[in-house]
Design an enzyme around this catalytic site. Structure first.
Site, mmCIF file in Angstrom:
data_model
loop_
_atom_site.group_PDB
_atom_site.id
_atom_site.type_symbol
_atom_site.label_atom_id
_atom_site.label_comp_id
_atom_site.label_asym_id
_atom_site.label_seq_id
_atom_site.Cartn_x
_atom_site.Cartn_y
_atom_site.Cartn_z
ATOM 1 N N ALA A 130 0.857 -1.199 0.000
ATOM 2 C CA ALA A 130 0.000 0.000 0.000
ATOM 3 C C ALA A 130 0.885 1.237 0.000
ATOM 4 C CB ALA A 130 -0.911 -0.001 1.222
ATOM 5 N N ALA A 132 0.640 5.034 1.273
ATOM 6 C CA ALA A 132 -0.138 5.973 2.088
ATOM 7 C C ALA A 132 0.458 7.367 1.968
ATOM 8 C CB ALA A 132 -0.152 5.514 3.539
ATOM 9 N N GLN A 136 5.072 4.203 2.869
ATOM 10 C CA GLN A 136 4.758 3.087 1.975
ATOM 11 C C GLN A 136 4.920 1.781 2.749
ATOM 12 O OE1 GLN A 136 4.997 4.054 -2.234
ATOM 13 N NE2 GLN A 136 6.740 2.653 -2.290
ATOM 14 N N ASP A 285 -9.265 5.514 15.849
ATOM 15 C CA ASP A 285 -9.673 5.394 14.439
ATOM 16 C C ASP A 285 -10.024 3.943 14.104
ATOM 17 O OD1 ASP A 285 -10.219 6.297 11.904
ATOM 18 O OD2 ASP A 285 -8.149 6.168 11.201
#
Length: 554
Positions: A130, A132, A136, A285
């Site tokens: 991924a 971000a 990374q 979160d």
């Protein structure tokens, strides 16, 4: 608005994006010198014109890159500040951004650890798992055979973010100066955002959070926290255990496996209240992308960049508020809000009391299975904004976390009931309130505080008496209007002046009359008579003024 010319290129890029999405009026209001005039103020396309305000804001943040994506994500948690339509759009912001070269990532790894990727890992997948906004993510296997996830920070990201933060601070100051009546403290929001973002730039902070959560759930069979490999973790590199499971967002696959989605949702609720009530430290979160389901009865958190902290005093007030709501005791709720400085001095308390009573009665008798916690909290925050009630960040973060958690649970099970959250709250409330250890500790703290006050009281009294002795005690009254006092002082001054003039005239006239030469000059006699006549007039005026003041008092 004056700009820092070292950030000139970035200013121009921000202005271009704002103009593109129809926010040119902001540029005009801020009057960004040396930037705006070089960019044509074109009308946005029809597609953009048809977008909602929330969607336009989201698109702006996406185009402006990592700092603004993070800002949008954090603002999406502030239901106490923004309308739900904007919150819903900002919640769509994701960290999926353009990848950077793996060779650069390996160079950063060497610079941070002094070791090459081949020296640390048996296998390292060069294709990022991924990409971000901050870093990374890669899959790898340690020399010891353990599968791990490696997060490597983007190159030059710290400089870019600090430049953007500088621009945001300038913009917040300019907006506040332009509109003194703005209800939101923009400077404070940017300051909080800066604190959060600077922490996320340091992977050591996330590593410490993960270690704390691992300690909290070390004996739990329902929640598993991945291990952090501190020997390979630095400010820009994080190596953690790889979790084998299914992302909570993949609800269809979870159901296909035959796992109990309702039980998984209940685990999430129980884990949150364990964090909040037992530790005052919680994952802020808990959206589906940050949670893996590892079995039918266990979950795992994988990202620890955003956390919430709630102290015992705030938690105690929260408990008292919940009890006051059950009792429909509006006055107690208002008192508790005043205790945490949430109510401003200029708030219309009677209007607040009336609206709060209506709000409580509206939701009070609704069955729990029909209630949406998110709907209640969003309505509550709208109510707070209307009455300018400023909630502590701790409670705002907790409320957002509960909203996110309920949304996650409903994705797993559309029939998820708010009663599950209510039942967990009540359970932990009574465990917290009736725990003998807690009662003993609270009593001990009260006695210690009292003893400390008794010890310091004599010293404080000595200081006050010493200041009085030196005549250093001053009463400082700011912004207090006392028109009656001013009028009274003016009247006293006038009467005193007239009295002094009257006394002087009478004494002077008497001395003239007593003079032996009064018979030799007619003008001396006239002067003495005039003096007495003026004294008579002044006396009459003093009497009139005295009677008028007495009449006003009545």
């Amino acid at each position: 608005m004056r700009i820092s010319y070292k950030n000139l290129k970035r200013y121009r890029e921000i202005v271009r994006v704002l103009v593109k999405y129809g926010f040119s009026y902001l540029i005009e209001k801020l009057n960004i010198e040396g930037v705006a005039y070089k960019i044509p103020m074109t009308n946005p396309s029809e597609e953009i014109k048809n977008m909602s305000t929330g969607e336009k804001i989201r698109r702006v943040f996406e185009e402006l890159g990592p700092t603004y994506v993070k800002l949008g994500q954090i603002l999406s948690t502030r239901t106490d500040l923004l309308d739900q339509e904007i919150i819903d759009e900002l919640a769509k912001l994701r960290d999926n951004v353009e990848e950077f070269s793996t060779d650069i990532a390996k160079t950063i790894f060497i610079n941070e650890l002094g070791l090459s990727v081949d020296e640390v890992f048996e296998d390292f997948n060069d294709r990022p798992l991924a990409a971000a906004s901050i870093g990374q993510v890669y899959e790898a296997t340690l020399k010891t055979g353990e599968d791990v996830i490696v997060k490597i920070q983007r190159p030059n990201i710290e400089e870019t973010i600090k430049s953007d933060l500088d621009i945001l601070q300038n913009a917040a100051t300019a907006i506040s100066d332009l509109n003194k009546d703005i209800e939101i403290d923009l400077g404070k929001i940017i300051e909080e955002f800066q604190t959060q973002l600077i922490r996320e730039l340091d992977y050591n902070f996330e590593a410490i959070n993960a270690i704390k959560f691992r300690k909290i759930f070390k004996d739990s069979k329902e929640v598993y926290i991945p291990e952090i490999h501190l020997e390979y973790t630095t400010q820009r590199v994080l190596v953690m255990e790889k979790i084998i499971g299914v992302k909570l967002s993949d609800t269809e696959y979870i159901k296909k496996l035959g796992w109990d989605t309702n039980e998984i949702g209940q685990i999430g609720v129980r884990s949150l209240f364990k964090q909040v009530f037992e530790n005052g430290f919680f994952h802020a979160d808990p959206h589906p992308g940050n949670i893996f389901v590892t079995s039918n009865r266990s979950i795992s958190y994988i990202d620890f960049g955003m956390i919430g902290i709630i102290d015992k005093k705030t938690l105690s007030i929260l408990n008292k508020m919940a009890l006051a709501v059950v009792e429909k005791n509006v006055d107690k709720i208002i008192h508790l809000l005043m205790e945490i400085d949430a109510i401003e001095s200029n708030v219309d308390v009677e209007s607040l009391r009336s609206d709060m009573m209506y709000l409580i009665h509206y939701y009070y008798d609704v069955p729990l299975e029909k209630i949406s916690i998110a709907a209640i909290l969003n309505e509550l925050f709208r109510f707070f904004r209307r009455h300018k009630i400023v909630m502590p960040n701790q409670l705002a973060t907790l409320a957002k976390t509960i909203i996110t958690l309920e949304g996650t649970a409903r994705e797993l099970n559309p029939d998820f009931s708010a009663s599950a959250i209510g039942a967990e709250f009540v359970k932990y409330y009574y465990i917290n309130e009736l725990n003998p250890e807690r009662i003993f500790q609270a009593s001990k703290n009260t006695i210690e505080n009292t003893m400390m006050d008794l010890k310091t009281l004599p010293k404080q009294l000595r200081v006050i008496l010493r200041q009085i002795e030196k005549n250093n005690i001053r009463l400082n009254i700011e912004e207090v209007k006392l028109p009656r006092l001013e009028e009274l002082v003016s009247d006293v001054s006038t009467q005193l002046s007239l009295s002094l003039v009257l006394a002087a005239m009478i004494v002077g006239s008497s001395l003239i009359i007593a003079s032996p030469s009064i018979g030799s000059n007619i003008w001396i006699g006239i002067m003495a008579g005039t003096g007495f006549f003026i004294s008579f007039i002044i006396g009459i005026l003093l009497l009139i003024k005295t009677f008028r003041n007495e009449y006003k008092k009545k």
